[in-house]
Motif scaffolding. Structure first.
Motif, PDB file in Angstrom:
ATOM      1  N   ARG A 315      -0.945  -4.681  -4.540  1.00  0.00           N
ATOM      2  CA  ARG A 315      -0.855  -5.795  -4.987  1.00  0.00           C
ATOM      3  C   ARG A 315      -0.085  -6.823  -3.850  1.00  0.00           C
ATOM      4  N   ASN A 316      -0.927  -7.948  -3.415  1.00  0.00           N
ATOM      5  CA  ASN A 316      -0.547  -8.770  -2.468  1.00  0.00           C
ATOM      6  C   ASN A 316       0.782  -9.757  -2.507  1.00  0.00           C
ATOM      7  N   ARG A 317       1.085 -10.345  -1.763  1.00  0.00           N
ATOM      8  CA  ARG A 317       2.377 -10.999  -1.711  1.00  0.00           C
ATOM      9  C   ARG A 317       2.284 -12.221  -2.675  1.00  0.00           C
ATOM     10  N   ARG A 322      -5.236  -6.216  -5.170  1.00  0.00           N
ATOM     11  CA  ARG A 322      -6.262  -6.504  -4.269  1.00  0.00           C
ATOM     12  C   ARG A 322      -7.159  -5.309  -4.501  1.00  0.00           C
ATOM     13  N   GLN A 353       1.381  -5.492   6.428  1.00  0.00           N
ATOM     14  CA  GLN A 353       1.317  -6.115   5.140  1.00  0.00           C
ATOM     15  C   GLN A 353       0.819  -5.349   4.280  1.00  0.00           C
ATOM     16  N   ASP A 354      -0.065  -4.247   4.720  1.00  0.00           N
ATOM     17  CA  ASP A 354      -0.881  -3.147   4.013  1.00  0.00           C
ATOM     18  C   ASP A 354       0.549  -2.423   3.230  1.00  0.00           C
ATOM     19  N   ASP A 357       1.803  -4.333   0.556  1.00  0.00           N
ATOM     20  CA  ASP A 357       0.956  -4.455  -0.565  1.00  0.00           C
ATOM     21  C   ASP A 357       0.944  -3.194  -1.393  1.00  0.00           C
TER      22      ASP A 357
END
Length: 402
Positions: A315-317, A322, A353-354, A357
């Motif tokens: 789940r992204n920011r 995703r 960032q991965d 997420d």
């Protein structure tokens, strides 16, 4: 408990620094809970000869058959306690903090597990015998000599919640993880990601046991030897790596005159305290052996496995779920668990960032129900069965529980 490392005045450290190997935490019984200590027993050992020969069929039922009968079933039932997937993998990280007895014994000993020809995963519907390879675990060589001194397996990490899964279980292990500048752990090309090993030698990183990749190149360097087992334990290790470096950097801004050792040990002390608070650690009793029992080792991980789902979201920011990239280049709405073991270059976990997420996805997903069912991605995933270190089905009683 007490600690035993002292620094001279040149280091600038005025407090006792806890050892990495667990020695002297118990001032009355110095070895209790230390790296390399034998597992303790709650119940008597059960060997066929009373000393070291294992109980197998027909004295015990076939473990794969037990797995197929007792631990198979439909997935998708939600946790009674609303446990998240993140909490289940954090629990696995805590288990690896206090017990690791999966290293194969030397000299090697095998107890291969026969598999039925009609087994839904490993059977071949032929007359050829199929075996799940099973190598017995390392044991204390001062045991196993008589029924009065039965074989006892060894714990290769400290039994204390002392951050050994973050910093390693020896001073040399921790030194290999450090930058020796500003109190930091070594990072890779990206500062919020740990360093990857560029060596072919295996020191503290467990290699892929089923792919033939026996070197440590491409594995992240952690205090937990099994942290590279799957991308979820990798994410856990990265979070604690980041937290240490965050604290060390903040301390450096507050105390620019402190030495690297002062910054590192003060950050380490705060990380360990945070880790202990997360687990609500109680005070240790002087006369209680903190060592891990064979019974606990055999049961703890197995219960946690019932919480693990067959797929995990990212789940992204912006809080949107995703897509993830599969090994063939196609996309899926979630990471399939059975494809997430021993993958050194997983496309879905390349950047900081991965990691964010994946942590967000695990924190947003309810775990499987606390029951007897283990999803097929674990029961039928050979990579995982081998990863458990027993080189076979995870229910097989190497520790000989009655």
């Amino acid at each position: 408990g007490g600690c035993s490392i002292f620094f001279d005045t040149d280091s600038g450290i005025t407090f006792e620094v806890q050892r990495y190997d667990g020695w002297y935490n118990n001032l009355a019984y110095h070895r209790r809970g230390t790296t390399g200590a034998p597992l303790v027993r709650v119940l008597p050992a059960r060997y066929s000869d009373g000393a070291y020969q294992p109980l197998q069929e027909p004295q015990l039922p076939n473990p794969r058959r037990i797995s197929n009968v007792a631990m198979s079933g439909k997935s998708g039932f939600l946790s009674y306690r609303n446990q998240t997937v993140l909490s289940s993998f954090f629990g696995y990280h805590v288990v690896l903090e206090i017990v690791e007895s999966r290293r194969p014994g030397c000299p090697p000993e095998y107890m291969h597990i026969p598999v039925s020809p009609n087994d839904p995963v490993f059977g071949n519907n032929s007359t050829e015998q199929v075996l799940l390879p099973f190598q017995r675990a390392q044991w204390d060589h001062e045991t196993g000599q008589s029924p009065n001194n039965p074989r006892t397996q060894v714990n290769h990490v400290t039994a204390w919640i002392d951050g050994s899964s973050i910093y390693g279980s020896s001073s040399s292990w921790c030194d290999a993880l450090r930058m020796f500048q500003r109190g930091l752990l070594s990072s890779g090309s990206d500062q919020d990601m740990p360093k990857k090993s560029d060596s072919s030698y295996l020191m503290w990183s467990t290699p892929d046991p089923s792919t033939g990749q026996t070197g440590s190149e491409g594995l992240y360097e952690f205090g937990n030897a099994w942290a590279n087992e799957n991308i979820f334990t990798v994410a856990e290790g990265i979070i604690w790596f980041r937290y240490h470096n965050y604290l060390a950097s903040r301390l450096y801004k507050e105390h620019p005159s402190w030495s690297d050792e002062e910054l590192f040990q003060n950050a380490r002390k705060r990380v360990i305290a945070t880790f202990q608070v997360e687990r609500k650690v109680l005070c240790y009793q002087k006369y209680v052996d903190p060592g891990i029992s064979s019974e606990f080792q055999a049961a703890a991980i197995r219960f946690g496995l019932t919480l693990v789902p067959p797929g995990v979201y990212m789940r992204n920011r912006t809080c949107h779920y995703r897509s993830v990239v599969n090994s063939d280049g196609s996309t899926s709405p979630a990471l399939r668990l059975c494809n997430s073991f021993w993958n050194r270059n997983n496309t879905n976990l390349k950047s900081g960032q991965d990691v964010d997420d994946l942590i967000m996805g695990m924190a947003s997903q309810i775990a499987e129900r606390e029951d007897n069912i283990i999803v097929e991605d674990l029961r039928g995933c050979y990579c995982f069965l081998v990863a458990l270190g027993i080189r076979g089905d995870p229910r097989y009683p190497e520790h000989h529980i009655p």
